[in-house]
Design a protein around this motif. Structure first.
Motif, mmCIF file in Angstrom:
data_model
loop_
_atom_site.group_PDB
_atom_site.id
_atom_site.type_symbol
_atom_site.label_atom_id
_atom_site.label_comp_id
_atom_site.label_asym_id
_atom_site.label_seq_id
_atom_site.Cartn_x
_atom_site.Cartn_y
_atom_site.Cartn_z
ATOM 1 N N PRO A 7 0.836 -1.206 0.000
ATOM 2 C CA PRO A 7 0.000 0.000 0.000
ATOM 3 C C PRO A 7 0.870 1.255 0.000
ATOM 4 C CG PRO A 7 -0.827 -1.601 1.578
ATOM 5 C CD PRO A 7 0.504 -2.122 1.107
ATOM 6 N N GLY A 8 0.538 2.178 -0.882
ATOM 7 C CA GLY A 8 1.330 3.396 -0.982
ATOM 8 C C GLY A 8 2.510 3.280 -1.924
ATOM 9 N N TYR A 9 2.637 2.127 -2.595
ATOM 10 C CA TYR A 9 3.773 1.897 -3.490
ATOM 11 C C TYR A 9 3.235 1.490 -4.856
ATOM 12 C CZ TYR A 9 8.287 -0.045 -5.066
ATOM 13 O OH TYR A 9 9.459 -0.308 -5.751
ATOM 14 N N GLN A 10 3.406 2.365 -5.856
ATOM 15 C CA GLN A 10 2.968 2.073 -7.219
ATOM 16 C C GLN A 10 4.181 1.663 -8.036
ATOM 17 O OE1 GLN A 10 0.168 5.982 -7.023
ATOM 18 N NE2 GLN A 10 0.384 5.091 -9.053
ATOM 19 N N SER A 11 4.137 0.465 -8.628
ATOM 20 C CA SER A 11 5.300 -0.070 -9.317
ATOM 21 C C SER A 11 4.907 -0.587 -10.693
ATOM 22 C CB SER A 11 5.913 -1.198 -8.480
ATOM 23 O OG SER A 11 7.122 -1.656 -9.040
ATOM 24 N N ALA A 12 5.695 -0.250 -11.703
ATOM 25 C CA ALA A 12 5.456 -0.727 -13.064
ATOM 26 C C ALA A 12 6.769 -1.209 -13.663
ATOM 27 C CB ALA A 12 4.868 0.386 -13.929
ATOM 28 N N GLY A 25 -3.672 9.764 -4.645
ATOM 29 C CA GLY A 25 -3.683 10.741 -3.559
ATOM 30 C C GLY A 25 -3.007 12.055 -3.899
ATOM 31 N N GLY A 26 -2.415 12.162 -5.096
ATOM 32 C CA GLY A 26 -1.711 13.368 -5.479
ATOM 33 C C GLY A 26 -0.310 13.439 -4.894
ATOM 34 N N GLY A 153 -0.911 7.533 -2.104
ATOM 35 C CA GLY A 153 -2.085 7.196 -1.314
ATOM 36 C C GLY A 153 -2.101 7.938 -0.001
ATOM 37 N N THR A 154 -2.921 7.456 0.928
ATOM 38 C CA THR A 154 -3.107 8.155 2.195
ATOM 39 C C THR A 154 -2.518 7.408 3.376
ATOM 40 O OG1 THR A 154 -5.267 7.091 2.456
ATOM 41 C CG2 THR A 154 -5.221 9.248 1.387
ATOM 42 N N GLY A 155 -2.035 6.180 3.157
ATOM 43 C CA GLY A 155 -1.482 5.401 4.256
ATOM 44 C C GLY A 155 -0.166 5.970 4.744
ATOM 45 N N THR A 156 0.171 5.685 5.985
ATOM 46 C CA THR A 156 1.444 6.110 6.554
ATOM 47 C C THR A 156 2.441 4.971 6.438
ATOM 48 O OG1 THR A 156 0.341 7.565 8.119
ATOM 49 C CG2 THR A 156 2.602 6.951 8.615
#
Length: 297
Positions: A7-12, A25-26, A153-156
């Motif tokens: 969560p909070g990690y976008q990977s391609a 989340g911007g 995202g919004t997670g910490t």
């Protein structure tokens, strides 16, 4: 088995170019963007854009353009209401043909910090408010092997040393421990004969999961250290995706019964739990002959 990013990690991995993605989340301070890439045979220029909207007509908060025309240089700019603003130019080109290169963008309240190949390269002050930036695009003459947005995202989550690279030995605190559905990600390059990644309990110094690639022996050792004793080594693997000198992303995901390990986006192996109080597994360690670009948890 499908790769599930933390969560909070976008990977391609190996995305088609041009590539555009929404930043969940911007964009915010303390986030980072990592790009690992090479140049194609016929190259003239490529660009990375942080934009407010999707599409060619969007405002561009930060435009990075690498240009190869005999006067190799990097150009930085912003575009607002269809008008380009004043260019900033650096007459230096760290993104070379025939070599894998990395770009790491660290987002701060005042600017974008760009590291090239693990070294500080440029600072660019915000011209468009950060809260308006929601998209990222890469285009032009570039082959992207891996792109990651860190802290989306919004997670910490914990993000460690996203400016350049981490100092070794690296140690990070995992708030709440390695409970099921939690992941840690280590991005780096293997520079020597071996390195280690440990998930351990700080209070007891026990290691729930020990990962030790040994390139001089061609093995990928997994083990645990409990009650003062090393357990049985696990070396069996269908194919070792780690090679000395190569960049890698290792993602370790906790489930109900085991750690699932993904290397460069593909499932590599599982490691059954030998230590079952996962909330006590609260420390990530990385050391050895490795250069770590970032650790995310």
């Amino acid at each position: 088995m499908a790769y599930v990013p933390a969560p909070g990690y976008q990977s391609a991995f190996n995305p088609p170019i041009p590539y555009t993605t929404m930043i969940a989340g911007g964009l915010r301070p303390c986030m980072g963007v990592f790009i690992q890439a090479t140049l194609p045979h016929d190259y003239k220029r490529f660009s990375v854009n942080f934009t407010t909207l999707e599409g060619d007509d969007s405002d561009i908060a930060f435009h990075v353009s690498a240009r190869y025309d005999g006067r190799d240089r990097c150009v930085f700019n912003s575009r607002q209401s269809g008008q380009w603003q004043e260019e900033e130019i650096k007459k230096d080109m760290p993104f070379k043909a025939g070599k894998v290169f990395t770009m790491m963008f660290e987002i701060t309240r005042n600017n974008y910090l760009l590291a090239a190949n693990g070294e500080r390269f440029y600072e660019y002050g915000h011209r468009i408010p950060l809260e308006q930036v929601r998209w990222l695009s890469v285009s032009g003459d570039i082959i992207v092997q891996h792109l990651a947005i860190i802290g989306a995202g919004t997670g910490t989550k914990g993000v460690s040393n996203i400016d350049g690279h981490c100092t070794l030995p690296f140690k990070g605190f995992i708030n709440g421990g390695m409970i099921p559905k939690r992941s840690v990600v280590v991005k780096g390059i293997a520079t020597g004969k071996n390195f280690v990644i440990n998930l351990k309990a700080a209070f007891s110094n026990e290691i729930a999961f020990h990962l030790n690639p040994r390139f001089n022996k061609g093995t990928l050792v997994r083990n645990s250290f409990i009650n003062g004793t090393w357990g049985q080594e696990d070396k069996q693997i269908a194919k070792n995706p780690l090679k000395q000198g190569d960049n890698f992303e290792i993602s370790i995901r906790a489930t109900e019964k085991k750690f699932e390990v993904f290397i460069n986006g593909s499932h590599s192996f599982d490691f059954d739990y030998r230590m079952f109080n996962l909330a006590q597994v609260d420390t990530l360690e990385v050391d050895g002959e490795v250069k770590v670009f970032y650790a995310f948890f």
